[in-house]
Design a protein around this motif. Structure first.
Motif, short mmCIF file in Angstrom:
data_model
loop_
_atom_site.label_atom_id
_atom_site.label_comp_id
_atom_site.label_asym_id
_atom_site.label_seq_id
_atom_site.Cartn_x
_atom_site.Cartn_y
_atom_site.Cartn_z
N LYS A 166 1.60 13.07 -5.64
CA LYS A 166 2.81 13.52 -6.33
C LYS A 166 3.43 14.72 -5.63
O LYS A 166 4.65 14.81 -5.50
CB LYS A 166 2.50 13.91 -7.78
CG LYS A 166 2.57 12.79 -8.74
CD LYS A 166 2.45 13.33 -10.15
CE LYS A 166 2.59 12.19 -11.12
NZ LYS A 166 2.49 12.60 -12.50
N VAL A 167 2.59 15.63 -5.19
CA VAL A 167 3.08 16.80 -4.45
C VAL A 167 3.81 16.34 -3.19
O VAL A 167 4.90 16.81 -2.88
CB VAL A 167 1.93 17.77 -4.10
CG1 VAL A 167 2.40 18.86 -3.17
CG2 VAL A 167 1.32 18.35 -5.35
N LEU A 168 3.20 15.41 -2.48
CA LEU A 168 3.79 14.89 -1.25
C LEU A 168 5.12 14.20 -1.54
O LEU A 168 6.12 14.44 -0.84
CB LEU A 168 2.81 13.93 -0.59
CG LEU A 168 3.12 13.40 0.80
CD1 LEU A 168 3.21 14.54 1.79
CD2 LEU A 168 2.08 12.41 1.23
N LEU A 169 5.18 13.38 -2.57
CA LEU A 169 6.40 12.65 -2.90
C LEU A 169 7.53 13.58 -3.34
O LEU A 169 8.65 13.51 -2.82
CB LEU A 169 6.13 11.61 -3.98
CG LEU A 169 7.36 10.82 -4.45
CD1 LEU A 169 7.93 9.99 -3.32
CD2 LEU A 169 7.01 9.96 -5.64
N THR A 222 16.51 13.09 10.00
CA THR A 222 16.77 12.15 8.90
C THR A 222 15.86 10.94 9.00
O THR A 222 15.29 10.50 8.00
CB THR A 222 18.25 11.73 8.90
OG1 THR A 222 19.07 12.89 8.77
CG2 THR A 222 18.54 10.77 7.75
N VAL A 223 15.72 10.39 10.20
CA VAL A 223 14.85 9.23 10.39
C VAL A 223 13.40 9.58 10.04
O VAL A 223 12.73 8.83 9.32
CB VAL A 223 14.96 8.69 11.84
CG1 VAL A 223 13.87 7.68 12.14
CG2 VAL A 223 16.33 8.09 12.06
N ILE A 271 8.83 9.59 6.14
CA ILE A 271 7.87 10.32 5.30
C ILE A 271 8.07 9.93 3.84
O ILE A 271 7.09 9.74 3.10
CB ILE A 271 8.02 11.85 5.48
CG1 ILE A 271 7.66 12.26 6.90
CG2 ILE A 271 7.14 12.60 4.48
CD1 ILE A 271 8.01 13.70 7.22
N LEU A 272 9.31 9.76 3.41
CA LEU A 272 9.60 9.35 2.03
C LEU A 272 8.99 7.98 1.73
O LEU A 272 8.37 7.79 0.68
CB LEU A 272 11.10 9.35 1.78
CG LEU A 272 11.57 9.01 0.38
CD1 LEU A 272 11.00 9.99 -0.64
CD2 LEU A 272 13.08 9.00 0.31
N VAL A 273 9.15 7.04 2.64
CA VAL A 273 8.56 5.71 2.45
C VAL A 273 7.04 5.80 2.37
O VAL A 273 6.41 5.19 1.50
CB VAL A 273 9.00 4.75 3.59
CG1 VAL A 273 8.20 3.46 3.57
CG2 VAL A 273 10.49 4.46 3.48
N LEU A 274 6.45 6.58 3.26
CA LEU A 274 4.99 6.76 3.24
C LEU A 274 4.53 7.42 1.94
O LEU A 274 3.49 7.06 1.38
CB LEU A 274 4.54 7.58 4.44
CG LEU A 274 4.63 6.88 5.79
CD1 LEU A 274 4.43 7.87 6.91
CD2 LEU A 274 3.60 5.76 5.87
#
Length: 112
Positions: free
Chosen positions: A36-39, A74-75, A80-83
């Motif tokens: 959750k922290v990562l997301l 951005t890429v 990172i968001l997908v991961l």
């Protein structure tokens, strides 16, 4: 507008710190809340990064955007968001490690 830009930059840097701390939390302790922290940190960093680029493109601050750097960041940020989303669904140290390394890469792109 400069103060709002500075606030966005501050939040962007907090997001970066959150990505690295979420990664280290999962790496070291395997704490259940680390995905959750990562997301949430990734979402914060992507949103504030886009807002910062918007400020630069609109000419609201005295700086010119570096389009190559913005594209690369951005890429990497979207990756990172997908991961982070995949890591939320099924926590995996491998996904967290890749996200953490990409976070460090994003910092390197920002600095150099």
């Amino acid at each position: 507008m400069d103060i709002l830009f500075s606030v966005l930059l501050f939040l962007h840097l907090l997001g970066m710190a959150g990505i690295l701390s979420g990664w280290l939390m999962q790496l070291i302790s395997g704490h259940a809340k680390s995905p959750k922290v990562l997301l949430h940190s990734t979402i914060l960093q992507v949103v504030t990064g886009l807002a910062l680029v918007t400020f630069l493109e609109m000419g609201l601050v005295d700086a010119d955007p570096d389009h190559m750097k913005v594209t690369a960041k951005t890429v990497v940020g979207v990756a990172i968001l997908v991961l982070a989303i995949l890591n939320m669904r099924k926590p995996s140290l491998r996904l967290a490690n890749i996200a953490g390394i990409l976070g460090i890469l994003n910092v390197a792109v920002a600095v150099f």
